[in-house]
Enzyme design. Sequence first.
Site, PDB file in Angstrom:
ATOM      1  N   LYS A  13       0.837  -1.218   0.000  1.00 23.30           N
ATOM      2  CA  LYS A  13       0.000   0.000   0.000  1.00 23.30           C
ATOM      3  C   LYS A  13       0.865   1.259   0.000  1.00 23.30           C
ATOM      4  O   LYS A  13       0.625   2.188  -0.756  1.00 23.30           O
ATOM      5  CB  LYS A  13      -0.890   0.073   1.259  1.00 23.30           C
ATOM      6  CG  LYS A  13      -1.883  -1.031   1.449  1.00 23.30           C
ATOM      7  CD  LYS A  13      -2.798  -0.764   2.655  1.00 23.30           C
ATOM      8  CE  LYS A  13      -2.115  -0.688   4.008  1.00 23.30           C
ATOM      9  NZ  LYS A  13      -1.567  -1.952   4.509  1.00 23.30           N
ATOM     10  N   ARG A  88      -9.245   1.233   9.044  1.00 21.28           N
ATOM     11  CA  ARG A  88      -8.798  -0.100   9.451  1.00 21.28           C
ATOM     12  C   ARG A  88      -9.829  -0.811  10.318  1.00 21.28           C
ATOM     13  O   ARG A  88      -9.586  -1.931  10.763  1.00 21.28           O
ATOM     14  CB  ARG A  88      -7.517   0.027  10.246  1.00 21.28           C
ATOM     15  CG  ARG A  88      -6.248  -0.385   9.487  1.00 21.28           C
ATOM     16  CD  ARG A  88      -5.090  -0.082  10.376  1.00 21.28           C
ATOM     17  NE  ARG A  88      -3.887  -0.749  10.117  1.00 21.28           N
ATOM     18  CZ  ARG A  88      -2.814  -0.169   9.551  1.00 21.28           C
ATOM     19  NH1 ARG A  88      -2.883   1.046   9.099  1.00 21.28           N
ATOM     20  NH2 ARG A  88      -1.702  -0.842   9.445  1.00 21.28           N
ATOM     21  N   ARG A 127      12.460  -4.732   5.260  1.00 23.36           N
ATOM     22  CA  ARG A 127      12.388  -3.408   4.639  1.00 23.36           C
ATOM     23  C   ARG A 127      13.123  -2.317   5.427  1.00 23.36           C
ATOM     24  O   ARG A 127      13.254  -2.400   6.636  1.00 23.36           O
ATOM     25  CB  ARG A 127      10.953  -2.979   4.325  1.00 23.36           C
ATOM     26  CG  ARG A 127       9.914  -3.276   5.308  1.00 23.36           C
ATOM     27  CD  ARG A 127       8.541  -2.916   4.804  1.00 23.36           C
ATOM     28  NE  ARG A 127       7.723  -2.575   5.967  1.00 23.36           N
ATOM     29  CZ  ARG A 127       6.435  -2.334   5.941  1.00 23.36           C
ATOM     30  NH1 ARG A 127       5.778  -2.386   4.791  1.00 23.36           N
ATOM     31  NH2 ARG A 127       5.794  -2.039   7.043  1.00 23.36           N
ATOM     32  N   ARG A 161      11.678   0.314  10.740  1.00 24.55           N
ATOM     33  CA  ARG A 161      10.607   0.618  11.689  1.00 24.55           C
ATOM     34  C   ARG A 161      10.687  -0.290  12.905  1.00 24.55           C
ATOM     35  O   ARG A 161      10.982  -1.480  12.780  1.00 24.55           O
ATOM     36  CB  ARG A 161       9.247   0.449  11.012  1.00 24.55           C
ATOM     37  CG  ARG A 161       8.880   1.649  10.181  1.00 24.55           C
ATOM     38  CD  ARG A 161       7.651   1.422   9.369  1.00 24.55           C
ATOM     39  NE  ARG A 161       6.550   0.768  10.047  1.00 24.55           N
ATOM     40  CZ  ARG A 161       5.371   0.537   9.503  1.00 24.55           C
ATOM     41  NH1 ARG A 161       5.146   0.929   8.258  1.00 24.55           N
ATOM     42  NH2 ARG A 161       4.417  -0.069  10.174  1.00 24.55           N
ATOM     43  N   ARG A 172       0.336  -7.844  13.954  1.00 25.14           N
ATOM     44  CA  ARG A 172      -0.293  -6.917  12.991  1.00 25.14           C
ATOM     45  C   ARG A 172      -1.159  -7.686  11.995  1.00 25.14           C
ATOM     46  O   ARG A 172      -2.225  -7.205  11.592  1.00 25.14           O
ATOM     47  CB  ARG A 172       0.782  -6.090  12.273  1.00 25.14           C
ATOM     48  CG  ARG A 172       1.397  -5.030  13.197  1.00 25.14           C
ATOM     49  CD  ARG A 172       2.745  -4.531  12.710  1.00 25.14           C
ATOM     50  NE  ARG A 172       2.686  -3.829  11.457  1.00 25.14           N
ATOM     51  CZ  ARG A 172       3.762  -3.563  10.708  1.00 25.14           C
ATOM     52  NH1 ARG A 172       4.957  -3.954  11.102  1.00 25.14           N
ATOM     53  NH2 ARG A 172       3.627  -2.923   9.583  1.00 25.14           N
TER      54      ARG A 172
END
Length: 214
Positions: A13, A88, A127, A161, A172
Site C-alpha cells: 500500500k 482499518r 524493509r 521501523r 499486525r
Amino acid sequence: MYVILLGPPGCGKGTQAKRIEREKGLVQLSTGDMLRTEIAEKSDVGIQVKEIMNAGQLVADDIIVGLISKRIESPDCSQGFVLDGFPRTLGQADALGTMLEEKGLEISHVIELTVDDAAMISRITGRFTCDTCGAGYHDEFNKPRIDGVCDICDGDRFSRRADDNEETVRSRLVAYHEQTAPIIAYYGDLGVLRSVNGMADIEQVAAELNEVIG
Ligand code: AMP
C-alpha cells in the site's frame, strides 16, 4: 479523486500510494506515518500510541479519526487523496463516510491488494527506508543499486521501523484479519471495491492500479 488502498501490512500500500502521489498528484495520507510523526515529536498522542504500535495492535478509532479529520482540512487535500492504512475498522469506515458526506465528496475507488500472508513476514522484516528522502528498500527484493547509498538522493543513512520485527508483524496480521478484513465486505456492499494481485512485482501492480484509477 479519493482512493482507498486496502490490504494487510506488507501488501505494498505504502509503495503504491507514494507512486500515485508522485504520478497523479493525489496526496498520500498514511495514518501510520502520522502516528510515527507524533511519536518522534513526543506529543500527547505519540506517548499514548507508542506501546500499542510496538505491540502490533490497532490504535483507538477516536485518535485516528481525529488525526485524519484534521489532515483532510488542509488545502493540499482538495486535489484528492489516497488513503494508505485508513480505514482499518468498521468504525473508521463509517466515520470516513460521514466526513466525506459533510464535504459533499465521495470515494472514487477502494482497491484491495490481495497477498499471501506467509510471504508478508519476509517482505516486512527486510524493509528499510532512506532517512533523507523516505525512499523504501528491501534487503532481498529491492536493494539500492549501490550498497548503502540511496538511489534517489544519494543519502547514506537508513532506518527500519520499530514494529517491523517478526513478533510484531504476526500481531499486525492478526489485527488485520480480525478488525480490518471486515471492511472489505463493507465496501463490496457499497459497490466500489476492486481487487488487484499484490503478489505481482511492483511495476505490474502499478500498471493494474493505473487501469483502475485511470
Ligand atoms: P502502518 O504504517 O500503516 O503499517 O501502521 C503502523 C501501525 O500504526 C499499525 O500497526 C497500528 O498500530 C497503527 N495504525 C496505523 N493506522 C491505523 C489505523 N487506521 N487504525 C488503527 N491503528 C493504526
